[in-house]
Design an enzyme around this catalytic site. Structure first.
Site, PDB file in Angstrom:
ATOM      1  N   GLY A  71       0.338  -0.928  -0.041  1.00  0.00           N
ATOM      2  CA  GLY A  71      -0.213  -0.041  -0.233  1.00  0.00           C
ATOM      3  C   GLY A  71      -0.169   1.401   0.122  1.00  0.00           C
ATOM      4  O   GLY A  71       0.682   2.536  -1.000  1.00  0.00           O
ATOM      5  N   THR A  72       1.592   1.081   0.868  1.00  0.00           N
ATOM      6  CA  THR A  72       2.479   2.343   0.740  1.00  0.00           C
ATOM      7  C   THR A  72       3.134   3.159  -0.846  1.00  0.00           C
ATOM      8  O   THR A  72       3.699   3.901  -0.937  1.00  0.00           O
ATOM      9  CB  THR A  72       3.755   2.407   1.639  1.00  0.00           C
ATOM     10  OG1 THR A  72       2.961   1.997   3.686  1.00  0.00           O
ATOM     11  CG2 THR A  72       4.228   3.570   2.325  1.00  0.00           C
ATOM     12  N   ASN A 145      -8.280   4.161   8.060  1.00  0.00           N
ATOM     13  CA  ASN A 145      -7.465   3.311   9.316  1.00  0.00           C
ATOM     14  C   ASN A 145      -8.153   3.425  10.435  1.00  0.00           C
ATOM     15  O   ASN A 145      -7.157   1.920  10.992  1.00  0.00           O
ATOM     16  CB  ASN A 145      -6.147   2.976   8.788  1.00  0.00           C
ATOM     17  CG  ASN A 145      -5.410   3.775   8.066  1.00  0.00           C
ATOM     18  OD1 ASN A 145      -5.599   4.855   7.860  1.00  0.00           O
ATOM     19  ND2 ASN A 145      -3.853   3.696   9.396  1.00  0.00           N
ATOM     20  N   GLN A 173      -7.759  -0.089   2.605  1.00  0.00           N
ATOM     21  CA  GLN A 173      -9.342  -0.600   4.162  1.00  0.00           C
ATOM     22  C   GLN A 173      -9.869  -0.491   3.837  1.00  0.00           C
ATOM     23  O   GLN A 173     -11.494  -1.252   4.740  1.00  0.00           O
ATOM     24  CB  GLN A 173      -8.839   1.157   5.406  1.00  0.00           C
ATOM     25  CG  GLN A 173      -7.665   0.063   6.298  1.00  0.00           C
ATOM     26  CD  GLN A 173      -7.145  -0.753   7.171  1.00  0.00           C
ATOM     27  OE1 GLN A 173      -7.992  -2.327   6.789  1.00  0.00           O
ATOM     28  NE2 GLN A 173      -5.669  -0.704   7.267  1.00  0.00           N
ATOM     29  N   SER A 191      -3.186  -3.455  -0.350  1.00  0.00           N
ATOM     30  CA  SER A 191      -2.194  -3.818   0.084  1.00  0.00           C
ATOM     31  C   SER A 191      -2.836  -5.120   0.152  1.00  0.00           C
ATOM     32  O   SER A 191      -3.440  -5.538   0.823  1.00  0.00           O
ATOM     33  CB  SER A 191      -1.909  -3.588   1.353  1.00  0.00           C
ATOM     34  OG  SER A 191      -1.426  -3.668   2.391  1.00  0.00           O
ATOM     35  N   GLY A 192      -1.465  -5.972  -0.049  1.00  0.00           N
ATOM     36  CA  GLY A 192      -1.323  -7.835   0.192  1.00  0.00           C
ATOM     37  C   GLY A 192      -2.009  -8.029   1.539  1.00  0.00           C
ATOM     38  O   GLY A 192      -2.239  -9.390   1.893  1.00  0.00           O
ATOM     39  N   HIS A 193      -0.953  -7.577   2.115  1.00  0.00           N
ATOM     40  CA  HIS A 193      -1.508  -8.024   3.408  1.00  0.00           C
ATOM     41  C   HIS A 193      -2.574  -8.448   4.486  1.00  0.00           C
ATOM     42  O   HIS A 193      -2.470  -8.332   5.269  1.00  0.00           O
ATOM     43  CB  HIS A 193      -0.121  -8.360   4.103  1.00  0.00           C
ATOM     44  CG  HIS A 193       0.003  -6.721   4.582  1.00  0.00           C
ATOM     45  ND1 HIS A 193       0.187  -6.153   6.187  1.00  0.00           N
ATOM     46  CD2 HIS A 193       0.690  -5.563   4.263  1.00  0.00           C
ATOM     47  CE1 HIS A 193       0.472  -4.853   6.669  1.00  0.00           C
ATOM     48  NE2 HIS A 193       0.453  -4.504   5.353  1.00  0.00           N
ATOM     49  N   THR A 226      11.842  -6.599 -11.242  1.00  0.00           N
ATOM     50  CA  THR A 226      11.529  -6.934 -11.502  1.00  0.00           C
ATOM     51  C   THR A 226      10.615  -7.546 -10.591  1.00  0.00           C
ATOM     52  O   THR A 226      10.476  -7.502  -9.372  1.00  0.00           O
ATOM     53  CB  THR A 226      12.862  -8.259 -11.128  1.00  0.00           C
ATOM     54  OG1 THR A 226      14.173  -8.239 -12.384  1.00  0.00           O
ATOM     55  CG2 THR A 226      12.133 -10.115 -11.651  1.00  0.00           C
ATOM     56  N   CYS A 308       2.207   2.164  11.351  1.00  0.00           N
ATOM     57  CA  CYS A 308       2.904   2.678  10.346  1.00  0.00           C
ATOM     58  C   CYS A 308       3.447   3.915  11.628  1.00  0.00           C
ATOM     59  O   CYS A 308       4.625   4.795  11.692  1.00  0.00           O
ATOM     60  CB  CYS A 308       2.406   3.487   9.225  1.00  0.00           C
ATOM     61  SG  CYS A 308       2.131   1.561   8.547  1.00  0.00           S
TER      62      CYS A 308
HETATM   63  N1  PLP Z   1      -2.629   2.932   3.554  1.00  0.00           N
HETATM   64  C1  PLP Z   1      -4.072   3.106   4.452  1.00  0.00           C
HETATM   65  C2  PLP Z   1      -5.145   3.430   4.724  1.00  0.00           C
HETATM   66  C3  PLP Z   1      -3.514   1.707   5.448  1.00  0.00           C
HETATM   67  O1  PLP Z   1      -4.327   1.486   6.277  1.00  0.00           O
HETATM   68  C4  PLP Z   1      -1.930   0.873   4.707  1.00  0.00           C
HETATM   69  C5  PLP Z   1      -1.659   0.225   6.212  1.00  0.00           C
HETATM   70  O2  PLP Z   1      -2.112   0.062   7.540  1.00  0.00           O
HETATM   71  C6  PLP Z   1      -0.899   1.905   3.980  1.00  0.00           C
HETATM   72  C7  PLP Z   1      -1.284   2.798   3.102  1.00  0.00           C
HETATM   73  C8  PLP Z   1       0.157   0.976   3.825  1.00  0.00           C
HETATM   74  O3  PLP Z   1       0.128  -0.363   3.625  1.00  0.00           O
HETATM   75  P1  PLP Z   1       1.350  -1.233   3.206  1.00  0.00           P
HETATM   76  O4  PLP Z   1       1.103  -2.143   4.807  1.00  0.00           O
HETATM   77  O5  PLP Z   1       1.382  -2.756   2.410  1.00  0.00           O
HETATM   78  O6  PLP Z   1       2.712  -0.641   3.051  1.00  0.00           O
END
Ligand code: PLP
Length: 361
Positions: A71-72, A145, A173, A191-193, A226, A308
């Site tokens: 996601g980031t 989030n 989210q 975001s995959g995780h 890659t 984060c």
């Molecule tokens: N955006 C939102 C709204 C999130 O909640 C998060 C992760 O908590 C992210 C972005 C970042 O995703 P990633 O952990 O895959 O970098």
């Protein structure tokens, strides 16, 4: 005793179907998907199969589906590749979007940060009022989030479309990623995780025809490097495996009721439409750190806010205008498909005892 995991908005375990989908790419299928030799051609074909499955699961055939590291990275790519002149975003975005906006400002762009109301949602009229002739991008998250509050992205997408401005939504989210396309976003991140694929996997989906800076060879010139074929398959498998959101919502509501019934000081943060799994509650008179410590001791894992940025006071709750006491005593519980009613009831008991121990009532 098994621990009770109530931090599903931070991450979830990798789903067995995602593990299975990845297996061949850690073994016999090891080629570089950009290489023109036989192993490479096989990997390239597999990657396109994962992309097709991912697009089908999301219902986004008219988007370029770019695999990223999460996601980031997707948020950063969107902002940095689309933002120029003037950008509109909100004060409650994830730190990935806020940091990218700060970078854009460093490059000379101007950014307007729209404030939310006290319920946690931004007003589409405030977004419309912020538009200038040089506005290139509107970036508003799909769901917050920390509070789980769903943002009025359909209305904002409509405003952006009318004014010919690109609309990006951080949909990390979003409770149902397959519903994101119908909000009308031109570009969105996932975001995959958060979905049951490994950490380090993600997506940036860009509607075909959107003007976005491109360079490099891979992923439509949007995310060079890659590709990770294994993670691409994990993502497609995770997206195909849908959680029962009604069940998740019922568990979240049960937790909310139990907390409000047993902790008189508890006050819920965030109003209106929320994602099914997230519950943000303040316990004035206590500090979130102390509550989380006692919860942890009692076998319950929750969070103060975003994983984060959990060390500082929440910029989201602060932007909502909540008192310092409410901000510093907030705890985010996020329920997921693995949780059970028994866990919810037990967690509420541990929480009640923790708050009583801290505030002495
Ligand atoms: N955006 C939102 C709204 C999130 O909640 C998060 C992760 O908590 C992210 C972005 C970042 O995703 P990633 O952990 O895959 O970098």
């Amino acid at each position: 005793m098994d621990r009770i995991y109530l931090d599903n908005a931070a991450t979830v375990p990798v789903l067995p179907e995602a593990v299975k989908a990845m297996e061949p790419y850690f073994g016999a299928e090891w080629g570089n998907p950009s290489a023109k030799n036989l192993p490479g051609l096989r990997a390239g074909k597999a990657l396109e199969e994962a992309r097709r499955r991912t697009a089908a699961a999301l219902g986004c055939a008219d988007y370029d589906v770019c695999f990223t590291s999460g996601g980031t990275e997707s948020d950063m790519l969107a902002l940095l590749r689309l933002g120029r002149g003037h950008v509109i975003t909100t004060a409650i975005e994830h730190s990935a979007v806020i940091s990218a906006c700060r970078m854009l400002e460093g490059f000379g762009a101007e950014v307007t940060y729209v404030m939310p109301g006290s319920g946690g949602a931004v007003d589409p009229d405030d977004v419309a009022r912020a538009i200038r002739p040089d506005t290139s991008l509107i970036a508003v998250m799909y769901a917050n989030n920390e509070t789980g509050v769903l943002q009025p992205v359909e209305e904002i997408a409509g405003i952006a479309r009318e004014r010919g401005i690109t609309f990006f939504t951080d949909a990390v989210q979003a409770p149902d990623p397959a519903a994101v396309v119908s909000c009308g976003a031109d570009v969105f991140s996932l975001s995959g995780h958060k979905l049951g694929a490994p950490k380090g996997s993600g997506l940036l989906c860009v509607r075909k025809g959107i003007r976005i800076a491109r360079d490099g060879e891979q992923e439509y010139g949007i995310r060079p490097g890659t590709q990770n074929v294994a993670f691409a398959f994990a993502l497609s498998a995770a997206l195909e495996s849908k959680p029962d959101l009604c069940r998740v919502e019922a568990l979240r509501d049960r937790l909310e009721r139990r907390i409000l019934d047993t902790v008189p000081s508890a006050v819920v943060n965030g109003e209106g439409r929320r994602v099914p799994g997230i519950l943000n509650v303040s316990f004035p008179g206590a500090e979130s750190e102390g509550i989380l410590f006692l919860l942890g001791e009692g076998g319950v894992d929750a969070a103060a806010g975003s994983a984060c940025t959990s060390s500082s006071p929440s910029h989201v709750l602060t932007a909502m205008g909540l008192s310092a006491e409410r901000v510093s005593s907030a705890v985010r519980f996020s329920v997921g498909r693995m949780n059970t009613e028994e866990e919810i009831d037990r967690a509420a008991e541990v929480l009640r005892d923790a708050v009583r121990r801290i505030i002495g009532k």
